[in-house]
Design a protein around this motif. Structure first.
Motif, PDB file in Angstrom:
ATOM      1  N   ASN A 154       0.833  -1.245  -0.105  1.00 43.22           N
ATOM      2  CA  ASN A 154      -0.122   0.146   0.292  1.00 43.22           C
ATOM      3  C   ASN A 154       0.872   1.561  -0.104  1.00 43.22           C
ATOM      4  N   LEU A 155       0.391   2.120  -0.977  1.00 38.71           N
ATOM      5  CA  LEU A 155       1.271   3.575  -0.932  1.00 38.71           C
ATOM      6  C   LEU A 155       0.228   4.710  -0.698  1.00 38.71           C
ATOM      7  N   ALA A 156       0.561   5.528   0.140  1.00 34.75           N
ATOM      8  CA  ALA A 156      -0.413   6.661   0.345  1.00 34.75           C
ATOM      9  C   ALA A 156      -0.815   7.359  -0.865  1.00 34.75           C
ATOM     10  N   TYR A 157      -1.955   8.135  -0.781  1.00 35.09           N
ATOM     11  CA  TYR A 157      -2.210   9.081  -1.877  1.00 35.09           C
ATOM     12  C   TYR A 157      -0.908  10.045  -1.936  1.00 35.09           C
ATOM     13  N   GLY A 158      -0.650  10.304  -3.197  1.00 37.53           N
ATOM     14  CA  GLY A 158       0.264  11.191  -3.547  1.00 37.53           C
ATOM     15  C   GLY A 158       1.780  10.420  -3.872  1.00 37.53           C
ATOM     16  N   SER A 159       1.860   9.268  -3.546  1.00 44.14           N
ATOM     17  CA  SER A 159       2.977   8.375  -3.847  1.00 44.14           C
ATOM     18  C   SER A 159       3.174   7.815  -5.122  1.00 44.14           C
ATOM     19  N   LYS A 160       4.388   7.128  -5.408  1.00 49.75           N
ATOM     20  CA  LYS A 160       4.511   6.678  -6.911  1.00 49.75           C
ATOM     21  C   LYS A 160       5.447   5.264  -6.882  1.00 49.75           C
ATOM     22  N   VAL A 161       5.099   4.983  -8.145  1.00 48.34           N
ATOM     23  CA  VAL A 161       5.819   3.655  -8.665  1.00 48.34           C
ATOM     24  C   VAL A 161       6.763   4.198  -9.607  1.00 48.34           C
ATOM     25  N   ASN A 162       8.084   3.877  -9.430  1.00 47.95           N
ATOM     26  CA  ASN A 162       9.043   4.048 -10.177  1.00 47.95           C
ATOM     27  C   ASN A 162       9.324   2.701 -10.882  1.00 47.95           C
ATOM     28  N   LEU A 163       8.874   2.322 -12.186  1.00 49.44           N
ATOM     29  CA  LEU A 163       9.146   0.965 -12.714  1.00 49.44           C
ATOM     30  C   LEU A 163      10.116   1.333 -14.006  1.00 49.44           C
ATOM     31  N   CYS A 164      11.415   1.181 -13.582  1.00 48.87           N
ATOM     32  CA  CYS A 164      12.335   1.291 -14.620  1.00 48.87           C
ATOM     33  C   CYS A 164      12.637   2.493 -15.414  1.00 48.87           C
ATOM     34  N   GLY A 165      12.142   3.530 -14.355  1.00 45.68           N
ATOM     35  CA  GLY A 165      12.054   4.815 -15.026  1.00 45.68           C
ATOM     36  C   GLY A 165      10.853   5.375 -15.348  1.00 45.68           C
ATOM     37  N   PHE A 166      10.032   4.889 -15.326  1.00 44.40           N
ATOM     38  CA  PHE A 166       8.512   5.103 -15.615  1.00 44.40           C
ATOM     39  C   PHE A 166       7.930   5.166 -14.482  1.00 44.40           C
ATOM     40  N   LEU A 167       7.287   6.397 -14.110  1.00 39.29           N
ATOM     41  CA  LEU A 167       6.499   6.889 -13.054  1.00 39.29           C
ATOM     42  C   LEU A 167       5.101   6.635 -13.112  1.00 39.29           C
ATOM     43  N   ILE A 168       4.607   5.830 -12.251  1.00 37.48           N
ATOM     44  CA  ILE A 168       3.009   5.611 -12.128  1.00 37.48           C
ATOM     45  C   ILE A 168       2.526   5.936 -10.816  1.00 37.48           C
ATOM     46  N   GLU A 169       1.577   6.946 -10.978  1.00 36.65           N
ATOM     47  CA  GLU A 169       0.977   7.337  -9.948  1.00 36.65           C
ATOM     48  C   GLU A 169      -0.640   7.545 -10.001  1.00 36.65           C
ATOM     49  N   HIS A 170      -1.625   8.028  -9.114  1.00 37.85           N
ATOM     50  CA  HIS A 170      -2.933   8.141  -9.356  1.00 37.85           C
ATOM     51  C   HIS A 170      -3.141   9.576 -10.094  1.00 37.85           C
TER      52      HIS A 170
END
Length: 274
Positions: A154-170
């Motif tokens: 779980n990631l709090a609102y405003g957080s991101k996933v950095n998948l091999c330099g590709f940023l994923i967020e809400h």
């Protein structure tokens, strides 16, 4: 003051944990699916069932739930339709059951849940109306939904996933304009300066650009919710989702529009459920 003199520990504490989950190294052929804006219990059942059939065939290694999976209608600060017969516990049970079903369908996958602004309604409600209860361990969203039991990070609102330099967020960009909305993917690309993906505005789009670092792309990932929400009559929204694969450290994405008859991807047509 005497209270200030006797206080122990720091005067100010970090109110929330915003973070970036870095997934830097994965093997070639690493498969990913990203969905957002289901707004359970207002998901579009036919569209979602169709996407799930592909999901079951894909068997991704990484599943990213990029926010507003859960509507949290009952704790919204906006006016609520008094004819709605469900309660907050019903919403929790429905969202939890769907997440559990997905976990059972693909037990070997890594799953990451990024809270959206709708999931953040729980935190906002507690801070505003029940601050005395906000410290109870059973009330944070991840505990209400049982995410740890399902091995969902779980990631709090405003957080991101950095998948091999590709940023994923809400995401956070949106517009009330229906006829000529701004290109959300472009706005987020300018904000982040990176390839990436967001949800939030329920619109589907792809923006590409090239600079001294090479080629980049940003995806606005659409939604999987109903199109007859009370707060947005006749919306300019699009059903879509994204899947992709990592090869040689690059995340290659496919944005899939879900049309009235279904969608085609990976060489197969998935006819839309009613």
């Amino acid at each position: 003051s005497n209270a200030r003199k006797t206080q122990k520990g720091p005067l100010f504490e970090e109110p929330r944990e915003f973070r970036q989950l870095n997934i830097k190294t994965v093997p070639d052929g690493y498969k990913v699916i990203i969905v957002n804006d289901l707004h359970i219990p207002f998901q579009h059942k036919g569209v979602l069932e169709t996407v799930e059939r592909f999901w079951d065939d894909l068997k991704p290694d990484l599943e990213i739930y990029a926010g507003d999976i859960f509507d949290c209608y009952s704790v919204s600060t906006f006016d609520q339709n008094p004819s709605r017969s469900f309660h907050f516990q019903d919403e929790i049970d429905t969202a939890r059951a769907w997440l559990y079903k997905r976990a059972e369908a693909n037990p070997g996958a890594r799953r990451v849940f990024i809270e959206g602004n709708h999931e953040d309604r729980v935190r906002r409600w507690l801070w505003k109306k029940g601050p005395e209860l906000s410290s109870l361990r059973s009330l944070p969203l991840e505990n209400l939904l049982g995410l740890e039991d399902m091995k969902i990070e779980n990631l709090a609102y405003g957080s991101k996933v950095n998948l091999c330099g590709f940023l994923i967020e809400h995401g956070y960009r949106a517009s009330r304009s229906r006829a000529f909305p701004p290109h959300t993917a472009r706005l987020m690309a300018v904000d982040t300066g990176s390839s990436g993906l967001c949800g939030h505005d329920h619109r589907s789009g792809l923006y590409r650009w090239t600079d001294s670092r090479g080629d980049h792309s940003y995806i606005s990932n659409g939604c999987l919710c109903r199109m007859d929400m009370e707060y947005s009559p006749f919306p300019n929204w699009q059903h879509s989702f994204t899947h992709g694969v990592v090869e040689q450290g690059v995340f290659h994405t496919t944005l899939v529009p879900v049309l009235k008859d279904g969608f085609r991807t990976e060489g197969q047509f998935y006819r839309r459920s009613k």
